[in-house]
Scaffold this motif. Sequence first.
Motif, PDB file in Angstrom:
ATOM      1  N   LYS A 188      30.577  36.071  95.336  1.00 26.77           N
ATOM      2  CA  LYS A 188      31.867  35.713  94.760  1.00 26.77           C
ATOM      3  C   LYS A 188      31.710  34.662  93.656  1.00 26.77           C
ATOM      4  O   LYS A 188      32.317  34.763  92.584  1.00 26.77           O
ATOM      5  N   LEU A 189      30.884  33.651  93.909  1.00 28.88           N
ATOM      6  CA  LEU A 189      30.717  32.579  92.938  1.00 28.88           C
ATOM      7  C   LEU A 189      30.008  33.061  91.676  1.00 28.88           C
ATOM      8  O   LEU A 189      30.288  32.581  90.569  1.00 28.88           O
ATOM      9  N   SER A 190      29.101  34.029  91.818  1.00 30.33           N
ATOM     10  CA  SER A 190      28.376  34.551  90.652  1.00 30.33           C
ATOM     11  C   SER A 190      29.284  35.336  89.723  1.00 30.33           C
ATOM     12  O   SER A 190      28.945  35.571  88.557  1.00 30.33           O
ATOM     13  N   ALA A 191      30.456  35.759  90.227  1.00 33.09           N
ATOM     14  CA  ALA A 191      31.416  36.458  89.375  1.00 33.09           C
ATOM     15  C   ALA A 191      32.216  35.478  88.528  1.00 33.09           C
ATOM     16  O   ALA A 191      32.840  35.867  87.539  1.00 33.09           O
ATOM     17  N   VAL A 192      32.214  34.192  88.912  1.00 33.67           N
ATOM     18  CA  VAL A 192      32.978  33.161  88.199  1.00 33.67           C
ATOM     19  C   VAL A 192      32.060  32.254  87.384  1.00 33.67           C
ATOM     20  O   VAL A 192      32.391  31.871  86.256  1.00 33.67           O
ATOM     21  N   PHE A 193      30.904  31.896  87.936  1.00 32.97           N
ATOM     22  CA  PHE A 193      29.973  30.984  87.298  1.00 32.97           C
ATOM     23  C   PHE A 193      28.713  31.741  86.878  1.00 32.97           C
ATOM     24  O   PHE A 193      28.357  32.753  87.489  1.00 32.97           O
ATOM     25  N   PRO A 194      28.007  31.240  85.858  1.00 28.34           N
ATOM     26  CA  PRO A 194      26.845  31.969  85.330  1.00 28.34           C
ATOM     27  C   PRO A 194      25.596  31.804  86.188  1.00 28.34           C
ATOM     28  O   PRO A 194      24.537  31.353  85.715  1.00 28.34           O
ATOM     29  N   LEU A 195      25.693  32.177  87.438  1.00 21.36           N
ATOM     30  CA  LEU A 195      24.543  32.099  88.327  1.00 21.36           C
ATOM     31  C   LEU A 195      23.604  33.272  88.076  1.00 21.36           C
ATOM     32  O   LEU A 195      24.055  34.398  87.813  1.00 21.36           O
ATOM     33  N   GLY A 196      22.310  33.025  88.156  1.00 21.76           N
ATOM     34  CA  GLY A 196      21.330  34.090  88.042  1.00 21.76           C
ATOM     35  C   GLY A 196      20.732  34.401  89.402  1.00 21.76           C
ATOM     36  O   GLY A 196      20.741  33.564  90.307  1.00 21.76           O
ATOM     37  N   SER A 197      20.214  35.600  89.549  1.00 27.81           N
ATOM     38  CA  SER A 197      19.589  35.981  90.822  1.00 27.81           C
ATOM     39  C   SER A 197      18.491  36.989  90.563  1.00 27.81           C
ATOM     40  O   SER A 197      18.472  37.665  89.521  1.00 27.81           O
ATOM     41  N   GLU A 198      17.575  37.055  91.501  1.00 30.61           N
ATOM     42  CA  GLU A 198      16.509  38.049  91.458  1.00 30.61           C
ATOM     43  C   GLU A 198      16.403  38.680  92.824  1.00 30.61           C
ATOM     44  O   GLU A 198      16.417  37.969  93.851  1.00 30.61           O
ATOM     45  N   ASP A 199      16.302  40.001  92.839  1.00 35.21           N
ATOM     46  CA  ASP A 199      16.194  40.702  94.108  1.00 35.21           C
ATOM     47  C   ASP A 199      14.881  40.379  94.788  1.00 35.21           C
ATOM     48  O   ASP A 199      13.863  40.115  94.149  1.00 35.21           O
ATOM     49  N   GLY A 200      14.898  40.387  96.044  1.00 37.71           N
ATOM     50  CA  GLY A 200      13.718  40.125  96.856  1.00 37.71           C
ATOM     51  C   GLY A 200      14.105  40.083  98.301  1.00 37.71           C
ATOM     52  O   GLY A 200      15.244  40.386  98.666  1.00 37.71           O
ATOM     53  N   LYS A 201      13.181  39.755  99.139  1.00 34.67           N
ATOM     54  CA  LYS A 201      13.456  39.650 100.573  1.00 34.67           C
ATOM     55  C   LYS A 201      13.060  38.250 101.036  1.00 34.67           C
ATOM     56  O   LYS A 201      11.901  38.023 101.425  1.00 34.67           O
ATOM     57  N   PRO A 202      14.015  37.303 100.982  1.00 31.47           N
ATOM     58  CA  PRO A 202      15.405  37.455 100.538  1.00 31.47           C
ATOM     59  C   PRO A 202      15.535  37.253  99.030  1.00 31.47           C
ATOM     60  O   PRO A 202      14.596  36.804  98.367  1.00 31.47           O
ATOM     61  N   ALA A 203      16.718  37.547  98.483  1.00 33.16           N
ATOM     62  CA  ALA A 203      17.003  37.320  97.071  1.00 33.16           C
ATOM     63  C   ALA A 203      17.062  35.821  96.789  1.00 33.16           C
ATOM     64  O   ALA A 203      17.356  35.012  97.684  1.00 33.16           O
ATOM     65  N   VAL A 204      16.747  35.448  95.549  1.00 33.68           N
ATOM     66  CA  VAL A 204      16.773  34.041  95.161  1.00 33.68           C
ATOM     67  C   VAL A 204      17.845  33.829  94.102  1.00 33.68           C
ATOM     68  O   VAL A 204      18.188  34.744  93.339  1.00 33.68           O
ATOM     69  N   TRP A 205      18.360  32.587  94.046  1.00 31.26           N
ATOM     70  CA  TRP A 205      19.443  32.242  93.139  1.00 31.26           C
ATOM     71  C   TRP A 205      19.053  31.025  92.307  1.00 31.26           C
ATOM     72  O   TRP A 205      18.267  30.178  92.746  1.00 31.26           O
ATOM     73  N   PHE A 206      19.645  30.915  91.095  1.00 30.85           N
ATOM     74  CA  PHE A 206      19.302  29.813  90.197  1.00 30.85           C
ATOM     75  C   PHE A 206      20.352  29.715  89.102  1.00 30.85           C
ATOM     76  O   PHE A 206      21.128  30.650  88.866  1.00 30.85           O
ATOM     77  N   TRP A 207      20.373  28.548  88.426  1.00 29.98           N
ATOM     78  CA  TRP A 207      21.135  28.401  87.188  1.00 29.98           C
ATOM     79  C   TRP A 207      20.203  28.791  86.044  1.00 29.98           C
ATOM     80  O   TRP A 207      19.080  28.284  85.956  1.00 29.98           O
ATOM     81  N   PRO A 208      20.626  29.697  85.151  1.00 27.57           N
ATOM     82  CA  PRO A 208      19.764  30.086  84.027  1.00 27.57           C
ATOM     83  C   PRO A 208      19.315  28.876  83.216  1.00 27.57           C
ATOM     84  O   PRO A 208      20.041  27.893  83.078  1.00 27.57           O
ATOM     85  N   LYS A 209      18.116  28.962  82.659  1.00 29.53           N
ATOM     86  CA  LYS A 209      17.483  27.842  81.980  1.00 29.53           C
ATOM     87  C   LYS A 209      18.320  27.292  80.836  1.00 29.53           C
ATOM     88  O   LYS A 209      18.416  26.076  80.641  1.00 29.53           O
ATOM     89  N   ASN A 210      18.949  28.168  80.051  1.00 31.92           N
ATOM     90  CA  ASN A 210      19.687  27.727  78.859  1.00 31.92           C
ATOM     91  C   ASN A 210      21.180  27.577  79.103  1.00 31.92           C
ATOM     92  O   ASN A 210      21.962  27.425  78.165  1.00 31.92           O
ATOM     93  N   THR A 211      21.581  27.633  80.356  1.00 32.83           N
ATOM     94  CA  THR A 211      22.990  27.481  80.689  1.00 32.83           C
ATOM     95  C   THR A 211      23.213  26.112  81.309  1.00 32.83           C
ATOM     96  O   THR A 211      22.506  25.747  82.244  1.00 32.83           O
ATOM     97  N   PRO A 212      24.164  25.313  80.791  1.00 34.09           N
ATOM     98  CA  PRO A 212      24.449  24.012  81.410  1.00 34.09           C
ATOM     99  C   PRO A 212      24.811  24.200  82.876  1.00 34.09           C
ATOM    100  O   PRO A 212      25.623  25.056  83.219  1.00 34.09           O
ATOM    101  N   VAL A 213      24.201  23.414  83.724  1.00 34.47           N
ATOM    102  CA  VAL A 213      24.489  23.513  85.149  1.00 34.47           C
ATOM    103  C   VAL A 213      25.914  23.062  85.412  1.00 34.47           C
ATOM    104  O   VAL A 213      26.356  22.040  84.895  1.00 34.47           O
ATOM    105  N   PHE A 214      26.636  23.840  86.200  1.00 36.73           N
ATOM    106  CA  PHE A 214      28.020  23.486  86.536  1.00 36.73           C
ATOM    107  C   PHE A 214      28.035  22.184  87.307  1.00 36.73           C
ATOM    108  O   PHE A 214      27.338  22.047  88.312  1.00 36.73           O
TER     109      PHE A 214
END
Length: 329
Positions: free
Chosen positions: A48-74
């Motif tokens: 839900k939050l990734s639909a509002v904020f520019p969160l990045g993710s990568e699939d995996g077991k489990p998936a990982v989440w991050f703020w993109p490098k060039n995006t100001p952290v909320f």
Amino acid sequence: MEALTRQWTMLRSIPRWPRTINAPSLQARLDDLGYPTTLRTIQRDLVKLSAVFPLGSEDGKPAVWFWPKNTPVFDTPGMDPMTALTFSLAETFLTRMLPQSAVAHLKPHFRAANGVLKETRKGAASSWPKKIGVTSRSFSLMPPRVPAYILNKTYDALLHNRRFAAKYLKPYPLSMEEYEVNPLGLVFADEIIYLICTLFDHEAPVRLALHRFYEITPSDKAARTPKGFKIEEFLRDKPLEIKLGEGPIKLRVIFDQQTAFHLMETRLSTDQRIEDLPDGRVLVTASVQDSAQLHWWLLGLGTHVEVVGPKTLRDEIATTVRTLSKRYE
């Protein structure tokens, strides 16, 4: 409200790329911060939050989440419970040591911290202040009153490195003196606040009790720190204890076993030695600074202690005891 605060905390816990975090790690962190919830809830929140904020993710077991490098952290307006706990403890124990301008700046944070801890009253962080106590083992006296304007002007002068003119009540002999004060630092000694400073253009630092200031007039003249001055070195060379000699003395004292026990845990000096005596008592030997505080401590132990050496100290204690005996007859 708690769900919203949990989501704010979760957003603040997500690192900037190339660092990442997965849902189980977020679950463990939220649990530590007083927001226990299920892994499934966290996974749903992330989507839900990734639909509002520019969160990045990568699939995996489990998936990982991050703020993109060039995006100001909320930067959420919220505060996690551990940060709130830090502000709460700072409000309780440190405001006396801070200039009022700094305290005023922190007040919104203190209010926010109290609100967060109230909202997370079931969490570990919210109960921590109730588990902490600060006290003194010495006989406590009521602190002398320092007028707010004296405190504020002194702290302001220190903060902005400015001198000030002052009227100061000198205790020995009792007289009102006028000084130009060059403030260097503060020392908190139990109930007393001392200002470490130089006077006029003198180089030698002195200490003045803050409650003895009767008037302060700020100056635009810049404060100047004597070459090589360090407050910790000043306190080592001119300790607040009342020294009765220059070098250390070899203290030799006989204690009963029960009285001496705490010295096995809190030593008098690094070279302290404890020897058992045939009569069941113990002999404690240590190199210490001869001071009025040492004499008061030994006299305060009464019949549980016998000073063996040095002879000058033994004789002085004996004279005091005889004088007291006559006074109480």
